[in-house]
Enzyme design. Structure first.
Site, PDB file in Angstrom:
ATOM      1  N   ARG A 283       4.007   0.569   2.481  1.00 18.23           N
ATOM      2  CA  ARG A 283       4.241  -0.581   3.368  1.00 18.23           C
ATOM      3  C   ARG A 283       3.938  -1.831   2.552  1.00 18.23           C
ATOM      4  NH1 ARG A 283       2.666  -4.026   7.751  1.00 18.23           N
ATOM      5  NH2 ARG A 283       0.434  -3.825   7.358  1.00 18.23           N
TER       6      ARG A 283
ATOM      7  N   ARG B  81      -5.354   5.794   0.656  1.00 17.91           N
ATOM      8  CA  ARG B  81      -4.429   4.675   0.838  1.00 17.91           C
ATOM      9  C   ARG B  81      -4.727   3.755  -0.338  1.00 17.91           C
ATOM     10  NH1 ARG B  81      -1.919   3.837   6.159  1.00 17.91           N
ATOM     11  NH2 ARG B  81      -1.123   5.922   6.556  1.00 17.91           N
TER      12      ARG B  81
ATOM     13  N   GLU C 259      -6.130   7.861   7.480  1.00 16.09           N
ATOM     14  CA  GLU C 259      -5.054   8.732   7.995  1.00 16.09           C
ATOM     15  C   GLU C 259      -4.502   9.656   6.903  1.00 16.09           C
ATOM     16  OE1 GLU C 259      -2.072   6.862  10.635  1.00 16.09           O
ATOM     17  OE2 GLU C 259      -0.601   7.847   9.341  1.00 16.09           O
TER      18      GLU C 259
ATOM     19  N   CYS D 190       1.262  11.463   8.697  1.00 11.60           N
ATOM     20  CA  CYS D 190       2.202  11.071   9.748  1.00 11.60           C
ATOM     21  C   CYS D 190       3.614  11.034   9.160  1.00 11.60           C
ATOM     22  CB  CYS D 190       1.818   9.683  10.273  1.00 11.60           C
ATOM     23  SG  CYS D 190       2.855   9.175  11.654  1.00 11.60           S
TER      24      CYS D 190
ATOM     25  N   ARG E 202       0.846  -1.206   0.000  1.00 12.23           N
ATOM     26  CA  ARG E 202       0.000   0.000   0.000  1.00 12.23           C
ATOM     27  C   ARG E 202       0.872   1.242   0.000  1.00 12.23           C
ATOM     28  NH1 ARG E 202       1.835   3.219   4.345  1.00 12.23           N
ATOM     29  NH2 ARG E 202       1.437   2.276   6.375  1.00 12.23           N
TER      30      ARG E 202
ATOM     31  N   GLU F 245      -1.956  -2.860  12.532  1.00 15.65           N
ATOM     32  CA  GLU F 245      -1.178  -2.331  13.650  1.00 15.65           C
ATOM     33  C   GLU F 245      -1.952  -2.442  14.967  1.00 15.65           C
ATOM     34  OE1 GLU F 245       0.015   1.703  12.953  1.00 15.65           O
ATOM     35  OE2 GLU F 245       1.981   1.315  13.841  1.00 15.65           O
TER      36      GLU F 245
ATOM     37  N   ARG G 139       3.476  -6.972  12.796  1.00 15.55           N
ATOM     38  CA  ARG G 139       2.153  -6.491  13.209  1.00 15.55           C
ATOM     39  C   ARG G 139       1.232  -7.700  13.384  1.00 15.55           C
ATOM     40  NH1 ARG G 139       0.729  -0.940   9.785  1.00 15.55           N
ATOM     41  NH2 ARG G 139       2.588   0.194  10.440  1.00 15.55           N
TER      42      ARG G 139
ATOM     43  N   THR H  37       5.976   9.385   9.897  1.00 16.61           N
ATOM     44  CA  THR H  37       6.542   8.022   9.850  1.00 16.61           C
ATOM     45  C   THR H  37       6.329   7.376   8.483  1.00 16.61           C
ATOM     46  OG1 THR H  37       4.510   6.976  10.671  1.00 16.61           O
ATOM     47  CG2 THR H  37       6.134   7.612  12.312  1.00 16.61           C
TER      48      THR H  37
HETATM   49  P1  ADP Z   1      -1.453  -0.060   6.935  1.00  8.99           P
HETATM   50  O1  ADP Z   1      -0.719  -1.176   6.289  1.00  8.99           O
HETATM   51  O2  ADP Z   1      -2.347   0.606   5.964  1.00  8.99           O
HETATM   52  O3  ADP Z   1      -0.532   0.829   7.704  1.00  8.99           O
HETATM   53  P2  ADP Z   1      -2.631  -1.811   8.992  1.00  8.99           P
HETATM   54  O4  ADP Z   1      -1.357  -2.405   9.460  1.00  8.99           O
HETATM   55  O5  ADP Z   1      -3.555  -1.293  10.038  1.00  8.99           O
HETATM   56  O6  ADP Z   1      -2.468  -0.573   8.026  1.00  8.99           O
HETATM   57  O7  ADP Z   1      -3.383  -2.885   8.092  1.00  8.99           O
HETATM   58  C1  ADP Z   1      -4.552  -2.545   7.406  1.00  8.99           C
HETATM   59  C2  ADP Z   1      -5.335  -3.775   6.999  1.00  8.99           C
HETATM   60  O8  ADP Z   1      -4.628  -4.510   6.019  1.00  8.99           O
HETATM   61  C3  ADP Z   1      -5.633  -4.739   8.132  1.00  8.99           C
HETATM   62  O9  ADP Z   1      -6.969  -5.194   7.999  1.00  8.99           O
HETATM   63  C4  ADP Z   1      -4.675  -5.884   7.874  1.00  8.99           C
HETATM   64  O10 ADP Z   1      -5.165  -7.121   8.355  1.00  8.99           O
HETATM   65  C5  ADP Z   1      -4.588  -5.884   6.367  1.00  8.99           C
HETATM   66  N1  ADP Z   1      -3.324  -6.452   5.880  1.00  8.99           N
HETATM   67  C6  ADP Z   1      -2.086  -5.966   6.052  1.00  8.99           C
HETATM   68  N2  ADP Z   1      -1.161  -6.731   5.452  1.00  8.99           N
HETATM   69  C7  ADP Z   1      -1.834  -7.754   4.869  1.00  8.99           C
HETATM   70  C8  ADP Z   1      -1.458  -8.877   4.076  1.00  8.99           C
HETATM   71  N3  ADP Z   1      -0.189  -9.115   3.751  1.00  8.99           N
HETATM   72  N4  ADP Z   1      -2.448  -9.695   3.657  1.00  8.99           N
HETATM   73  C9  ADP Z   1      -3.737  -9.455   3.950  1.00  8.99           C
HETATM   74  N5  ADP Z   1      -4.165  -8.413   4.686  1.00  8.99           N
HETATM   75  C10 ADP Z   1      -3.223  -7.573   5.132  1.00  8.99           C
HETATM   76  C1  CIR Z   2       2.980   7.864  17.518  1.00  8.03           C
HETATM   77  O1  CIR Z   2       3.594   8.925  17.456  1.00  8.03           O
HETATM   78  O2  CIR Z   2       3.400   6.871  18.115  1.00  8.03           O
HETATM   79  C2  CIR Z   2       1.637   7.793  16.839  1.00  8.03           C
HETATM   80  N1  CIR Z   2       1.283   9.084  16.360  1.00  8.03           N
HETATM   81  C3  CIR Z   2       1.631   6.786  15.696  1.00  8.03           C
HETATM   82  C4  CIR Z   2       2.884   6.739  14.910  1.00  8.03           C
HETATM   83  C5  CIR Z   2       2.829   5.606  13.916  1.00  8.03           C
HETATM   84  N2  CIR Z   2       2.328   6.093  12.699  1.00  8.03           N
HETATM   85  C6  CIR Z   2       1.396   5.468  12.047  1.00  8.03           C
HETATM   86  O3  CIR Z   2       0.844   4.465  12.458  1.00  8.03           O
HETATM   87  N3  CIR Z   2       1.126   5.984  10.870  1.00  8.03           N
END
Ligand code: ADP
Ligand code: CIR
Length: 326
Positions: free
Chosen positions: A247, A195, A191, A238, A83, A283, A278, A240
């Site tokens: 990601r 995305r 956020e 963010c 993403r 997350e 994660r 980060t």
């Molecule tokens: P982001 O990657 O956008 O920072 P999250 O870690 O919160 O956000 O993940 C967002 C969603 O994507 C969650 O529902 C997670 O289960 C799903 N997800 C992340 N990686 C994978 C993957 N490799 N396969 C399937 N679903 C995934």
């Molecule tokens: C922090 O400063 O810890 C929070 N604002 C989250 C930082 C991680 N960023 C994110 O998930 N995009």
């Protein structure tokens, strides 16, 4: 100052800063750059991010033929996802948006999605949470989208996002575009304004990376310019996520490293390898009961997109080697 509000209200913040306008990164450069360098562990005097999706330019790190095939690392079908975060340069970032801004930004995107719907490669549907939208879906359908990992949850539960104002005005301006095969998805109003992601159960990482690259080019052509900084790359709420906004993750089973249901050992092994762990729901969620984790390279800034996908492949190989040692 609005940018620091989340950090001031959440003492456990790792970054504690969110940009409110794309221009904050340039207008507040001395402050932003210091925080960014510290978080991303950048040791040069100034941050100089380079965007590069060309896998050919990293072919020394790729297997012959350039195919990042996970079966070569002893893995079967795996859930792969890449993403990026993107923001439209014509609106404030989500922390400073009014309810009208959120609705107008979504309306701009709906125009772009109508063009995507006509494209056989990306055609699909838009689902909106905005009350009264022609694309509005029911509460039950929304819950089904969340359960299917297609749509994001109400962000109010995320105290960092709530403090920053990013979770405000829920559910106005929130929605998602989903391709017919459900493997290309765009979140609207989380956020970041957007995305953009590709997901697939498979074994060849190039498939999600290449499709996302094509999708982003198409999105940019139909939705106008994405906010970008000369020094920091693509602008995200963010800091980060700044730079690539990318990601790249896989769901990978490591039962020995997660024995007892804890992710502590997997995290300890992954950190020096430059990898993040994660949970299965994203997350701050728990890992799978069968020892499956979400694994992704940690770096977003001063790393090129092509390097991130190589780093994921290499990271999987290294993590598997650590698992097999136990
Ligand atoms: P982001 O990657 O956008 O920072 P999250 O870690 O919160 O956000 O993940 C967002 C969603 O994507 C969650 O529902 C997670 O289960 C799903 N997800 C992340 N990686 C994978 C993957 N490799 N396969 C399937 N679903 C995934
Ligand atoms: C922090 O400063 O810890 C929070 N604002 C989250 C930082 C991680 N960023 C994110 O998930 N995009």
């Amino acid at each position: 100052m609005a940018c620091c509000k989340s950090g001031a209200e959440n003492a456990d913040s790792g970054m504690g800063v969110y940009a409110m306008y794309p221009s904050d990164y340039d207008d507040l450069k001395p402050y932003m750059e210091a925080a960014i360098k510290d978080y991303h562990k950048i040791t040069t005097e100034h941050v100089a991010h380079v965007t590069n999706w060309d896998l050919d330019s990293v072919k020394d790190r790729l297997p012959p033929g350039g195919k990042l095939d996970l079966t070569k690392l002893g893995l079967g079908m795996t859930s792969m996802r890449v993403r990026v975060g993107r923001n439209l340069s014509s609106f404030p970032l989500p922390g400073a948006m009014t309810q009208d801004d959120r609705k107008n930004m979504e309306a701009e995107m709906v125009k772009a999605f109508k063009q995507l719907m006509e494209d056989p490669a990306y055609g699909g549907n838009y689902y909106s949470l905005t009350p009264g939208s022609p694309f509005e879906v029911s509460e039950n359908f929304y819950k089904h989208l969340v359960k299917s990992h297609i749509m994001f949850k109400d962000m109010a539960a995320d105290t960092y996002l709530a403090s920053a104002g990013i979770a405000s005005d829920w559910p106005y301006g929130r929605g998602c575009y989903v391709s017919a095969d459900k493997q290309f998805i765009v979140w609207v109003g989380e956020e970041d304004h957007l995305r953009i992601m590709c997901m697939k159960k498979g074994t060849v990482l190039n498939e999600v990376f290449d499709r996302l690259n094509g999708a982003i080019k198409k999105m940019e052509s139909v939705s106008g310019n994405f906010a970008h900084s000369k020094d920091f790359g693509y602008v995200t709420s963010c800091p980060t996520n700044l730079g690539t906004g990318m990601r790249a993750s896989v769901h990978i089973q490591v039962p020995k490293l997660t024995a007892g249901g804890s992710d502590a050992k997997a995290k300890a092994v992954c950190k020096p390898l430059g990898l993040s762990v994660r949970g299965m729901g994203g997350e701050h969620t728990p890992i799978g009961a069968d020892g499956t984790i979400d694994l992704s390279p940690s770096a977003r800034l001063c790393i090129q997109e092509a390097e991130i996908i190589c780093a994921l492949y290499e990271g999987i190989r290294n993590l598997k080697a650590e698992e097999d040692k136990l």
